[in-house]
Design a protein around this motif. Sequence first.
Motif, mmCIF file in Angstrom:
data_model
loop_
_atom_site.group_PDB
_atom_site.id
_atom_site.type_symbol
_atom_site.label_atom_id
_atom_site.label_comp_id
_atom_site.label_asym_id
_atom_site.label_seq_id
_atom_site.Cartn_x
_atom_site.Cartn_y
_atom_site.Cartn_z
ATOM 1 N N GLY A 85 0.812 -1.204 0.000
ATOM 2 C CA GLY A 85 0.000 0.000 0.000
ATOM 3 C C GLY A 85 0.848 1.258 0.000
ATOM 4 N N PHE A 86 1.887 1.281 0.800
ATOM 5 C CA PHE A 86 2.784 2.448 0.819
ATOM 6 C C PHE A 86 3.582 2.550 -0.484
ATOM 7 C CE2 PHE A 86 2.319 2.355 5.547
ATOM 8 C CZ PHE A 86 1.929 3.680 5.699
ATOM 9 N N MET A 87 3.988 1.412 -1.032
ATOM 10 C CA MET A 87 4.676 1.449 -2.318
ATOM 11 C C MET A 87 3.749 1.990 -3.409
ATOM 12 S SD MET A 87 6.482 -2.299 -1.984
ATOM 13 C CE MET A 87 7.007 -2.385 -3.703
ATOM 14 N N ASP A 88 2.493 1.591 -3.362
ATOM 15 C CA ASP A 88 1.527 2.008 -4.378
ATOM 16 C C ASP A 88 1.245 3.502 -4.298
ATOM 17 O OD1 ASP A 88 -0.374 1.428 -6.500
ATOM 18 O OD2 ASP A 88 -1.939 1.797 -5.007
ATOM 19 N N ILE A 89 1.150 4.033 -3.089
ATOM 20 C CA ILE A 89 0.863 5.463 -2.964
ATOM 21 C C ILE A 89 2.006 6.291 -3.539
ATOM 22 C CG2 ILE A 89 1.844 5.973 -0.667
ATOM 23 C CD1 ILE A 89 -0.750 7.376 0.018
ATOM 24 N N LEU A 90 3.236 5.804 -3.425
ATOM 25 C CA LEU A 90 4.380 6.491 -4.023
ATOM 26 C C LEU A 90 4.329 6.383 -5.545
ATOM 27 C CD1 LEU A 90 8.012 6.625 -2.833
ATOM 28 C CD2 LEU A 90 7.584 5.761 -5.126
#
Length: 544
Positions: free
Chosen positions: A391-396
Amino acid sequence: MKMRKFLLLSLILLPGLAEAQTTSKAWRITKPSWTAADEQRFGEFVTRLGNAVENRECETVDACLRSTANPYAGTDPADLRLFADCADLPYYLRSYFAWKNGLPMSLVSSVNTLPGSENKDPRYSKFGNAVSGRYDIIPSRTSNPNAVQLLNRTIVDMTYSATFRMMGDKDAARFTDFYPVKLNREGIRPGTVIYDPAGHVAIIHRVSDDGRIFYIDSHPDNTLTSGMYTPKFTRSFPGHGAGFKNFRPLALQGATRRANGEYYGGKIVGALNTQLANFSVEQFYGNSPDPAGEWNKGKFLYRGAQYPYYDYLRIAMASGDLKIDPLQDMRAMVADICVNLKDRVVAVDMAVKAGVDRKPHPERLPTNIFGTTGEWEDYASPSRDARLKVGFMDILNQSRTLVQRQRSGDPAIVYSGANIALDLLATYERESRACQFVYRNSAGGSVTLNLEEARQRVFDISFDPYHCVELRWGAKTPQELATCMDDENKRLWYDRERWLRNQWERRYDARMDYSLDELTGPKPGAGIAQPPDVDIIRLLNSLR
């Protein structure tokens, strides 16, 4: 007066509820086949439950089914357990609905792994599974099946994620419970199931006008959580059946009808793929398949332009032409991660309440930390944490893409500000600070964190249930760690598991049953030396 209003609303939303108002344990079939109207009503049933979970009105399967979100609440026998984990949940809701509405139900009772699958665990078979047995719920001439026994034991014992690990593209006498669907709002709808080949299952309860897909899922502790479909659900080899699938409509054939309108005897058959308007293998091969048949080289085209799968899916699911507000997208992505963090608080707390953190650490990790059984399956969080990392990778990645698309003049991006990167950064910082959650430390004190603080320690949070709660939340400062009572052995486990914490990809084919002495660095398929970049603040500052 309020209850009368609620029951009236339920009858309007789900026609046929009147005959379901009974606490009888008997499974009676009064409608020999699932119709399009039944499928729609099942979707409405899931939507009501899902909205309650999303709004945090209930947090467990039993609480939701006993709440006013369930139009059948108050009609259940007292000994109905109301329990389901992730793989059980779609089957449990489908069976519960079928029982309440006099519909037939059948499910896969056993599977065989397809040839060539080195991993003999059918939950993670290399080439997928095939149906080897089915269980039909059919009244006999002299008796009706006991729905409480079926829901309390038979169905939840029989269903597991291996029954989802099949494509469903071929008609056979032993038919699959699900079929793959078209990537549109008719195929993907409330009641559609999502299968992650890493072993997780969810059921859709809402699709927004801007193409976002929202689901609910259950966990071994009977908690229910909600989320948004993102790359945390991976694509894979088509034989795994990953992605979106609908329950195959069933019909009871050759049955005898009693004078009271009930049916008994006969056999249950599933609809053929050729009879299903929304059957499609598009999600596996693209809408422009690779001529050589390689699934991962298929293209997803929209109006002549090629898009990555997840971008294409959102275009296809939008109501009308997709228009993306980048700032609203940022808010939605942060909100989704925020829900996951708050759900993790509940999961970690369950392990603490069970006293797992006070037990000695086992001498070895499970054979595979992502796919196991027993106490580790119930209380560890490697899969949950991996989805959080994605999820954090995707938001970036999405933020980078939104900036690029807006600056290139993409008409789908609706933004009227002066500096999109700066506004995205401001939105992230505001929303991440607003997302606060609290965990109880080992001394019973409250520790408040926000989403940005969680991002900074996402590769430090321990998936290991034998660690103190402070390490479960990645504490680093002496002040926060002061209440942790873990001994030197447990602290060594925490330090050497960092390679596994760096890994965001869930690998079920890798050996992971290492001892403390063996866990000296990344192993084949188990652990990586450096975590991926999730620093959204640094990225957006660089794009200003």
